[in-house]
Design an enzyme around this catalytic site. Structure first.
Site, PDB file in Angstrom:
ATOM      1  N   TYR A  98       0.822  -1.212   0.000  1.00 32.21           N
ATOM      2  CA  TYR A  98       0.000   0.000   0.000  1.00 32.21           C
ATOM      3  C   TYR A  98       0.860   1.268   0.000  1.00 32.21           C
ATOM      4  O   TYR A  98       0.497   2.268  -0.630  1.00 32.21           O
ATOM      5  CB  TYR A  98      -0.954  -0.001   1.192  1.00 32.21           C
ATOM      6  CG  TYR A  98      -2.072  -1.005   1.043  1.00 32.21           C
ATOM      7  CD1 TYR A  98      -2.939  -0.938  -0.052  1.00 32.21           C
ATOM      8  CD2 TYR A  98      -2.264  -2.018   1.978  1.00 32.21           C
ATOM      9  CE1 TYR A  98      -3.966  -1.864  -0.205  1.00 32.21           C
ATOM     10  CE2 TYR A  98      -3.288  -2.942   1.832  1.00 32.21           C
ATOM     11  CZ  TYR A  98      -4.128  -2.859   0.743  1.00 32.21           C
ATOM     12  OH  TYR A  98      -5.146  -3.762   0.581  1.00 32.21           O
TER      13      TYR A  98
HETATM   14  C1  COA Z   1      -0.608  -7.918  -1.277  1.00 35.93           C
HETATM   15  C2  COA Z   1      -1.170  -8.629  -2.532  1.00 35.93           C
HETATM   16  C3  COA Z   1      -2.644  -8.258  -2.682  1.00 35.93           C
HETATM   17  C4  COA Z   1      -0.373  -8.152  -3.761  1.00 35.93           C
HETATM   18  O1  COA Z   1      -0.919  -8.774  -4.920  1.00 35.93           O
HETATM   19  P1  COA Z   1       0.001  -9.131  -6.193  1.00 35.93           P
HETATM   20  O2  COA Z   1      -0.907  -9.481  -7.327  1.00 35.93           O
HETATM   21  O3  COA Z   1       1.018 -10.134  -5.824  1.00 35.93           O
HETATM   22  O4  COA Z   1       0.723  -7.711  -6.453  1.00 35.93           O
HETATM   23  P2  COA Z   1       1.171  -7.091  -7.854  1.00 35.93           P
HETATM   24  O5  COA Z   1       1.755  -8.183  -8.713  1.00 35.93           O
HETATM   25  O6  COA Z   1       0.049  -6.302  -8.437  1.00 35.93           O
HETATM   26  O7  COA Z   1       2.321  -6.121  -7.381  1.00 35.93           O
HETATM   27  C5  COA Z   1       2.164  -4.715  -7.292  1.00 35.93           C
HETATM   28  C6  COA Z   1       3.396  -4.114  -6.640  1.00 35.93           C
HETATM   29  O8  COA Z   1       3.396  -4.417  -5.242  1.00 35.93           O
HETATM   30  C7  COA Z   1       4.615  -5.054  -4.878  1.00 35.93           C
HETATM   31  N1  COA Z   1       4.300  -6.053  -3.849  1.00 35.93           N
HETATM   32  C8  COA Z   1       3.373  -7.027  -3.938  1.00 35.93           C
HETATM   33  N2  COA Z   1       3.371  -7.754  -2.795  1.00 35.93           N
HETATM   34  C9  COA Z   1       4.301  -7.194  -1.983  1.00 35.93           C
HETATM   35  C10 COA Z   1       4.783  -7.520  -0.690  1.00 35.93           C
HETATM   36  N3  COA Z   1       4.287  -8.551   0.008  1.00 35.93           N
HETATM   37  N4  COA Z   1       5.757  -6.747  -0.170  1.00 35.93           N
HETATM   38  C11 COA Z   1       6.269  -5.701  -0.870  1.00 35.93           C
HETATM   39  N5  COA Z   1       5.874  -5.358  -2.119  1.00 35.93           N
HETATM   40  C12 COA Z   1       4.893  -6.109  -2.655  1.00 35.93           C
HETATM   41  C13 COA Z   1       5.108  -5.711  -6.162  1.00 35.93           C
HETATM   42  O9  COA Z   1       6.518  -5.901  -6.140  1.00 35.93           O
HETATM   43  C14 COA Z   1       4.698  -4.688  -7.206  1.00 35.93           C
HETATM   44  O10 COA Z   1       5.619  -3.593  -7.244  1.00 35.93           O
HETATM   45  P3  COA Z   1       6.530  -3.345  -8.568  1.00 35.93           P
HETATM   46  O11 COA Z   1       5.566  -3.195  -9.716  1.00 35.93           O
HETATM   47  O12 COA Z   1       7.250  -2.082  -8.219  1.00 35.93           O
HETATM   48  O13 COA Z   1       7.380  -4.561  -8.676  1.00 35.93           O
HETATM   49  C15 COA Z   1      -1.002 -10.175  -2.445  1.00 35.93           C
HETATM   50  O14 COA Z   1       0.344 -10.462  -2.173  1.00 35.93           O
HETATM   51  C16 COA Z   1      -1.874 -10.845  -1.401  1.00 35.93           C
HETATM   52  O15 COA Z   1      -3.001 -11.245  -1.691  1.00 35.93           O
HETATM   53  N6  COA Z   1      -1.358 -11.020  -0.178  1.00 35.93           N
HETATM   54  C17 COA Z   1      -2.097 -11.682   0.873  1.00 35.93           C
HETATM   55  C18 COA Z   1      -3.241 -10.849   1.388  1.00 35.93           C
HETATM   56  C19 COA Z   1      -2.828  -9.464   1.764  1.00 35.93           C
HETATM   57  O16 COA Z   1      -1.748  -9.231   2.324  1.00 35.93           O
HETATM   58  N7  COA Z   1      -3.720  -8.506   1.454  1.00 35.93           N
HETATM   59  C20 COA Z   1      -3.516  -7.094   1.751  1.00 35.93           C
HETATM   60  C21 COA Z   1      -4.654  -6.549   2.543  1.00 35.93           C
HETATM   61  S1  COA Z   1      -4.664  -7.146   4.207  1.00 35.93           S
END
Ligand code: COA
Length: 125
Positions: A98
């Protein structure tokens, strides 16, 4: 009580989802430079983006950012007054995700972050 939105891929598998609902924030939780622009109510209305998650097998492909953009767009189009979108980052990784998208922490609640609606609306102009 939250509205769910689901991202379904062409092969009909679920890649991820999020929910939107109404919430409120105490002025005391917000940084002074934001409070200055708000009315002096104890609580201000906001939009809660909850449960954003991407299937583990689909992570790292941009779906998280896509779902977040979709949520911000929907929130910005709502005619219900809301000064910001609020998220609750369940761990350090979620918080970094975020923060990359310009969310700022609420005071004294580092897992809760917000992005002002005025800033979100500018994204989609
Ligand atoms: C957080 C989450 C929603 C990200 O989804 P994703 O599809 O993997 O993310 P994206 O591929 O769209 O990545 C977008 C950006 O965020 C970054 N990012 C994604 N997960 C990250 C993490 N855990 N830590 C740091 N950066 C992260 C990516 O590197 C990317 O940045 P970049 O384009 O500069 O490389 C996913 O990891 C998830 O579902 N996690 C478990 C649930 C969770 O934590 N939800 C959050 C609300 S509580």
């Amino acid at each position: 009580m939250a509205a769910p939105f689901v991202l379904v891929l062409p092969d009909e598998t679920i890649a991820g989802y999020y929910t939107l609902s109404s919430t409120s924030v105490q002025l005391s939780e917000l940084p002074a430079q934001i409070v200055r622009k708000l009315p002096r109510y104890p609580l201000v209305p906001a939009t809660l983006l909850g449960r954003l998650a991407v299937d583990r097998r689909q992570q790292g492909k941009g779906y998280g950012r896509f779902l977040l953009a979709d949520a911000l767009y929907r929130a910005s189009r709502s005619e219900v007054a809301s000064f910001a979108v609020i998220v609750d980052a369940k761990d350090e990784g979620a918080r970094r995700f975020y923060e990359l998208e310009s969310f700022l922490p609420l005071l004294d609640q580092p897992t809760k972050l917000f992005r002002p609606m005025a800033d979100i609306r500018r994204l989609f102009e």
